[in-house]
Design a protein around this motif. Sequence first.
Motif, PDB file in Angstrom:
ATOM      1  N   ASP A   1       1.411  10.660  11.675  1.00 30.92           N
ATOM      2  CA  ASP A   1       0.084  10.407  12.246  1.00 30.92           C
ATOM      3  C   ASP A   1      -0.812   9.678  11.241  1.00 30.92           C
ATOM      4  O   ASP A   1      -1.597   8.790  11.613  1.00 30.92           O
ATOM      5  N   CYS A   2      -0.691  10.053   9.979  1.00 30.14           N
ATOM      6  CA  CYS A   2      -1.493   9.392   8.939  1.00 30.14           C
ATOM      7  C   CYS A   2      -1.067   7.930   8.809  1.00 30.14           C
ATOM      8  O   CYS A   2      -1.928   7.039   8.661  1.00 30.14           O
TER       9      CYS A   2
ATOM     10  N   VAL B   1      -2.157  12.544   2.387  1.00 25.54           N
ATOM     11  CA  VAL B   1      -1.865  13.837   2.995  1.00 25.54           C
ATOM     12  C   VAL B   1      -1.891  14.874   1.883  1.00 25.54           C
ATOM     13  O   VAL B   1      -1.087  14.801   0.945  1.00 25.54           O
ATOM     14  N   LEU B   2      -2.829  15.801   1.967  1.00 24.74           N
ATOM     15  CA  LEU B   2      -2.910  16.896   0.995  1.00 24.74           C
ATOM     16  C   LEU B   2      -2.213  18.111   1.601  1.00 24.74           C
ATOM     17  O   LEU B   2      -2.675  18.669   2.603  1.00 24.74           O
ATOM     18  N   LEU B   3      -1.103  18.491   0.992  1.00 23.79           N
ATOM     19  CA  LEU B   3      -0.230  19.529   1.536  1.00 23.79           C
ATOM     20  C   LEU B   3      -0.372  20.812   0.711  1.00 23.79           C
ATOM     21  O   LEU B   3       0.123  20.872  -0.420  1.00 23.79           O
ATOM     22  N   GLU B   4      -1.108  21.800   1.274  1.00 23.76           N
ATOM     23  CA  GLU B   4      -1.371  23.027   0.512  1.00 23.76           C
ATOM     24  C   GLU B   4      -1.831  22.649  -0.893  1.00 23.76           C
ATOM     25  O   GLU B   4      -1.386  23.205  -1.903  1.00 23.76           O
TER      26      GLU B   4
ATOM     27  N   PRO C   1      -7.554   7.351   5.983  1.00 26.41           N
ATOM     28  CA  PRO C   1      -7.090   8.527   6.712  1.00 26.41           C
ATOM     29  C   PRO C   1      -6.664   9.626   5.745  1.00 26.41           C
ATOM     30  O   PRO C   1      -5.905   9.389   4.801  1.00 26.41           O
ATOM     31  N   LEU C   2      -7.173  10.836   5.976  1.00 24.71           N
ATOM     32  CA  LEU C   2      -6.909  11.982   5.115  1.00 24.71           C
ATOM     33  C   LEU C   2      -6.506  13.163   5.978  1.00 24.71           C
ATOM     34  O   LEU C   2      -7.297  13.632   6.809  1.00 24.71           O
ATOM     35  N   PHE C   3      -5.279  13.644   5.798  1.00 29.26           N
ATOM     36  CA  PHE C   3      -4.789  14.810   6.522  1.00 29.26           C
ATOM     37  C   PHE C   3      -4.648  15.962   5.529  1.00 29.26           C
ATOM     38  O   PHE C   3      -3.987  15.820   4.493  1.00 29.26           O
ATOM     39  N   VAL C   4      -5.267  17.080   5.852  1.00 31.74           N
ATOM     40  CA  VAL C   4      -5.215  18.270   5.002  1.00 31.74           C
ATOM     41  C   VAL C   4      -4.383  19.324   5.729  1.00 31.74           C
ATOM     42  O   VAL C   4      -4.797  19.852   6.766  1.00 31.74           O
TER      43      VAL C   4
ATOM     44  N   PRO D   1       0.814  -1.222   0.000  1.00 31.38           N
ATOM     45  CA  PRO D   1       0.000   0.000   0.000  1.00 31.38           C
ATOM     46  C   PRO D   1       0.844   1.267   0.000  1.00 31.38           C
ATOM     47  O   PRO D   1       1.972   1.271   0.496  1.00 31.38           O
ATOM     48  N   PHE D   2       0.243   2.342  -0.534  1.00 32.95           N
ATOM     49  CA  PHE D   2       0.913   3.625  -0.628  1.00 32.95           C
ATOM     50  C   PHE D   2       0.215   4.665   0.240  1.00 32.95           C
ATOM     51  O   PHE D   2      -1.011   4.658   0.370  1.00 32.95           O
ATOM     52  N   LEU D   3       1.012   5.541   0.811  1.00 30.41           N
ATOM     53  CA  LEU D   3       0.485   6.726   1.477  1.00 30.41           C
ATOM     54  C   LEU D   3       0.892   7.914   0.617  1.00 30.41           C
ATOM     55  O   LEU D   3       2.080   8.192   0.446  1.00 30.41           O
ATOM     56  N   LEU D   4      -0.080   8.584   0.016  1.00 29.96           N
ATOM     57  CA  LEU D   4       0.172   9.639  -0.945  1.00 29.96           C
ATOM     58  C   LEU D   4       0.293  10.992  -0.249  1.00 29.96           C
ATOM     59  O   LEU D   4      -0.570  11.357   0.558  1.00 29.96           O
ATOM     60  N   VAL D   5       1.354  11.727  -0.570  1.00 29.31           N
ATOM     61  CA  VAL D   5       1.536  13.080  -0.044  1.00 29.31           C
ATOM     62  C   VAL D   5       1.638  14.016  -1.237  1.00 29.31           C
ATOM     63  O   VAL D   5       2.652  14.027  -1.944  1.00 29.31           O
ATOM     64  N   GLY D   6       0.588  14.789  -1.493  1.00 24.60           N
ATOM     65  CA  GLY D   6       0.554  15.644  -2.668  1.00 24.60           C
ATOM     66  C   GLY D   6       0.614  17.114  -2.322  1.00 24.60           C
ATOM     67  O   GLY D   6      -0.257  17.630  -1.606  1.00 24.60           O
TER      68      GLY D   6
END
Length: 250
Positions: A242-243, A119-122, A181-184, A91-96
């Motif tokens: 945390d994500c 994780v949506l980063l700005e 899990p979604l971190f904005v 599995p992947f944890l995407l940080v965009g």
Amino acid sequence: MIPTKNSRTANGTMEFAQLGNGGPTVLLINGGSGPIDGWYKVIHEIAKKTTVVAYNRFGVGNSDKPSTPQHGDAIVTALRQLLQEEKIQPPFLLVGHSLGGFYSNLFARQFPTEVAGVVLLESSHPLDIKLNENQNAIIRNVNRLLAMFDSFIPHRKWSEVNYVEETIKQIEQAGAFPDVPLFVVSGGKKPPMMPDHVFDKRRNNQLEFLQLSKQGKHILAAKSGHFPQLSEPEVVIQAIHDCIQLALCD
């Protein structure tokens, strides 16, 4: 320094970095024309706990120049080709970051079973495209001028910034965003030339991301503008950690 190597994929050579061990694998997806080095303040810390991959899209760094339109589908396909060529498994944890948020959003919808968290980063939001209409005349004219210059440079005509509307349509037509899990992470500082009302609308768009997942959480990087990974790397690192923890608990 971030050590990189090249991968020969079906659509061309891509420059990438792979550090650390373990899962889920964190994929760092750059903003528009952003290089791998933009992650230098966070990538090594993340690699202490899990595998992390960053890469340059076509037209950036040592990756080949693009020869076809770089809309969302093409960019997600190229990323998956890189992952498959290098045998990097989900599995992947995407940080965009910024425009990279579009591709994280699209990837998660197209391949939900491969995604452990996002994780949506700005991140760019589909409604952000309307914000230019609210900018003052000088900013709008500068944006038009930059687009015109791009059209005179052969490989720049394929640039992702020219296909934002198409990418948004692809997101809208893709499947539902997975319940992961979604971190904005949003910067709290207004860019100097952005009018207050435009900043307010963009802030509301950031909060709207939370509707994508029942596991959505908003984090304010109060001292940052558009690049929290540079101005407050500790906030970004903690959000990713945390994500990961939430994803492992699912």
